[in-house]
Design an enzyme around this catalytic site. Structure first.
Site, PDB file in Angstrom:
ATOM      1  CG  ASP A 128      -2.278   0.407   1.016  1.00  0.00           C
ATOM      2  OD1 ASP A 128      -2.467   1.528   0.506  1.00  0.00           O
ATOM      3  OD2 ASP A 128      -3.197  -0.368   1.322  1.00  0.00           O
ATOM      4  CD  GLU A 289      -8.923   4.371  -1.662  1.00  0.00           C
ATOM      5  OE1 GLU A 289      -9.873   4.031  -0.958  1.00  0.00           O
ATOM      6  OE2 GLU A 289      -8.034   5.133  -1.253  1.00  0.00           O
ATOM      7  CG  HIS A 363      -9.110  -1.793   4.161  1.00  0.00           C
ATOM      8  ND1 HIS A 363      -8.885  -1.832   2.798  1.00  0.00           N
ATOM      9  CD2 HIS A 363      -8.730  -0.561   4.566  1.00  0.00           C
ATOM     10  CE1 HIS A 363      -8.390  -0.674   2.412  1.00  0.00           C
ATOM     11  NE2 HIS A 363      -8.279   0.117   3.469  1.00  0.00           N
ATOM     12  CG  ASP A 364     -11.485   1.619   3.250  1.00  0.00           C
ATOM     13  OD1 ASP A 364     -11.061   1.556   4.419  1.00  0.00           O
ATOM     14  OD2 ASP A 364     -10.824   2.092   2.309  1.00  0.00           O
TER      15      ASP A 364
HETATM   16  C1  NOJ Z   1      -8.370   4.884   1.944  1.00  0.00           C
HETATM   17  C2  NOJ Z   1      -8.033   3.688   2.769  1.00  0.00           C
HETATM   18  O1  NOJ Z   1      -8.453   2.540   2.111  1.00  0.00           O
HETATM   19  C3  NOJ Z   1      -8.696   3.889   4.106  1.00  0.00           C
HETATM   20  O2  NOJ Z   1      -8.662   2.737   4.908  1.00  0.00           O
HETATM   21  C4  NOJ Z   1      -8.025   5.053   4.794  1.00  0.00           C
HETATM   22  O3  NOJ Z   1      -8.682   5.323   5.991  1.00  0.00           O
HETATM   23  C5  NOJ Z   1      -8.067   6.301   3.914  1.00  0.00           C
HETATM   24  N1  NOJ Z   1      -7.756   6.027   2.546  1.00  0.00           N
HETATM   25  C6  NOJ Z   1      -7.068   7.318   4.402  1.00  0.00           C
HETATM   26  O4  NOJ Z   1      -5.762   6.880   4.144  1.00  0.00           O
END
Ligand code: NOJ
Length: 589
Positions: A128, A289, A363-364
């Site tokens: 990441d 992302e 994970h989000d």
């Molecule tokens: C996206 C990430 O996937 C998330 O988990 C994170 O909280 C935010 N970006 C901030 O880095």
């Protein structure tokens, strides 16, 4: 068309007719084969995967102990969420040392052993990259905040208080929603699009960019195979920070903050610079992302001729179905017709060039089975397998989230004390301060967006703590680990886990499922998602029932000589009527 253009086009049309076979060849050659297009990416959330030292937190040695399991899935690439030095305000998305390993996760030697173990097994490792912001505990920020003339001052975005309050910018993980924080030492505000512990880096400063490229290069030299780039469109913003009214936002940016406050034109200069200096020098993969990435702008990131990134993942799919005005509250009657349209429209974006991605969880996000399937005991396994069939039969590189291969479901915590996620806690606080309905909020999070739903520890077996740890973990294990766990599924040839393995194999053995043209069928069918994939004379029909009742596909496709490739029932339906949550993949003529 203007007459001048017609003159131009006529000879072209003529030569097309004359040289049709040759042209077809040229057209075929346009999908360039790449390993990252053929890969299945498996995402590991290290904090929740496997705890090796009994401190309740997953770690690198834990992942190493599961490498044979990971290999057995048939996947090719692991994307690892951040494992760098971090005070953990946002579970590692707040990095204080980009070239160190988070203490809870182990050491650099552990990391080297992990990379070696993966490469020995033919697995690739994607890390990441979190460079929109660092931690406020990073030495750059510690210096930056000391004085207005500190050499690191311009590594971040500062607003001197004598200019008045800066124009509103959102701070996603703040109860008051503000992305500016006042810092007394220098009587200035600094910018943070997330939490105040995640100050935004200033990409306009060439020194910052060089520091980041040097750091990335260090990881590439170690042998990693790519980066997933966290909120990368956010790195470029209008740093004059003009006031923007709601009306302007609505008219120019479809009301989307993530578009307005990101994707400044410089973005593509930065990405091209990064590509030239780094990415183009290695056989690696890069994926954005794509927060704020639109269908109309996606190719700006991934058109190979622009030399930027390989792939990006959009949010249109995972944003579907939220009730407006609420925090990620899910409408149980979300529309499958809209869902199909989103994925079909995105497929069309990459019809001629570029390459897409496909995912339903990470994970989000809440667990895919709870959100897009049905997590009741009756339908959980069927719907998990159906969604897996979708992910692995679509065009675009699948990003598959750990735990989904055993059909893990939402945590559905009953009280705020069980939540750990900074986003959920900030939202709860905001509601509390504004007199919102806290009880309803907790209910909404069970089916909706609380990120901890997807972060509960991996359910390895039915023992206490699910075989994840010997002590009570950092986040509660889902109670259903007693029946839903990897050990039980290993033994069952019809388990969700073994279905996942079969589906991965099917994709790998059938290039039509990777490169084949995608065509949606029966678009208006409210219950079934069906499409064909076609390549080199091979044709496959995928039929997926997204409902808990029987449903019928409306098509005149002839199934007479169809051959079943896979199905999620012991006995698959042999017509156009599907059982609840049934998935059928057929080779057709
Ligand atoms: C996206 C990430 O996937 C998330 O988990 C994170 O909280 C935010 N970006 C901030 O880095």
């Amino acid at each position: 068309m203007k007459p001048k253009n017609i003159l131009f086009v006529l000879p072209l049309l003529f030569s097309c007719l004359l040289f049709k076979p040759a042209l077809a060849q040229v057209k075929k050659a346009t999908i360039e084969k790449k390993w990252w297009k053929e890969a299945v990416v498996y995402q590991i959330y290290p904090r929740s995967f496997k705890d090796s030292n009994g401190d309740g937190v997953g770690d690198i040695k834990g992942i190493i102990s599961k490498l044979d399991y990971i290999k057995s899935l048939g996947i090719d690439v692991v994307w690892l969420n951040p494992i760098y030095g971090s005070p953990n305000a946002d579970n590692g998305y707040d990095i204080s040392d980009y070239q160190a390993i988070m203490k809870e996760f182990g050491t650099m030697e552990d990391f080297d052993a992990l990379l070696k173990g993966m490469h020995q097994r033919g697995l690739k490792l994607v890390m990441d990259l979190v460079v929109n912001h660092s931690s406020d505990e990073h030495k750059w920020f510690q210096e930056s905040r000391k004085s207005r003339d500190n050499p690191y001052r311009d590594y971040y975005h500062w607003w001197p208080a004598e200019k008045g309050k800066p124009a509103f910018r959102p701070g996603a993980f703040e109860a008051d929603g503000s992305g500016w924080r006042y810092d007394k030492t220098t009587d200035s505000y600094y910018l943070h699009y997330f939490n105040y512990k995640q100050p935004d880096l200033n990409w306009e400063n060439p020194k910052v960019r060089q520091e980041i490229y040097t750091m990335m290069n260090w990881w590439f030299k170690k042998g990693i195979d790519g980066f997933r780039m966290d909120v990368i469109p956010f790195i470029a913003k209008d740093t004059t920070f003009p006031v923007i009214t709601k009306e302007e936002l609505d008219s120019k940016y479809e009301g989307r903050w993530d578009v307005y406050f990101a994707s400044n034109p410089n973005l593509h200069n930065y990405l091209q610079e990064m590509n030239k200096e780094l990415l183009s020098k290695y056989d690696i993969m890069s994926v954005a992302e794509g927060a704020g990435m639109l269908k109309s702008t996606a190719l700006n990131f991934v058109d190979p001729e622009r030399h930027e990134l390989n792939m990006g993942y959009h949010f249109d799919g995972t944003n579907l179905g939220y009730v407006p005005g609420y925090f990620k509250k899910m409408n149980p009657n979300w529309s499958l017709v809209e869902f199909k349209k989103i994925y079909s429209d995105w497929d069309a974006v990459y019809d001629k060039k570029g390459w897409g991605t496909i995912y339903l969880g990470n994970h989000d996000q809440p667990r895919m089975t709870s959100r897009w399937g049905n997590d009741s005991p009756e339908f959980r396994d069927y719907s998990s397998k159906m969604l897996t069939t979708f992910l692995l039969s679509m065009k675009g590189t699948p990003y598959y989230y750990n735990g989904d291969e055993i059909g893990m479901t939402n945590a559905k915590f009953n009280k705020i004390e069980d939540y750990r996620d900074i986003e959920t806690l900030a939202e709860y606080e905001r509601l509390k301060n504004t007199g919102g309905d806290l009880k309803q909020f907790i209910e909404d999070q069970k089916t909706g967006g609380a990120r901890d739903n997807g972060r509960t520890p991996f359910q390895w077996n039915d023992s206490k703590n699910g075989g994840f740890s010997t002590i009570e973990p950092w986040l509660k294990v889902n109670d259903n680990h007693v029946t839903l766990n990897a050990a039980a599924q290993e033994k069952d040839p019809n388990s969700v886990l073994n279905y996942f393995r079969k589906m991965v194999k099917l994709r790998k053995n059938n290039p039509v499922l990777i490169y084949g043209k995608y065509t949606l069928i029966d678009a208006k069918n409210p219950n079934i998602y069906a499409y064909t994939r076609e390549l080199d004379g091979k044709k496959v029909l995928v039929m997926l029932n997204f409902r808990s009742k029987k449903a019928k596909l409306n098509t005149n496709i002839n199934l007479k000589n169809a051959k079943l490739l896979i199905g999620n029932y012991t006995k698959s339906s042999n017509g156009l009527e599907l059982k609840p949550y049934e998935a059928v993949v057929l080779a057709i003529k």
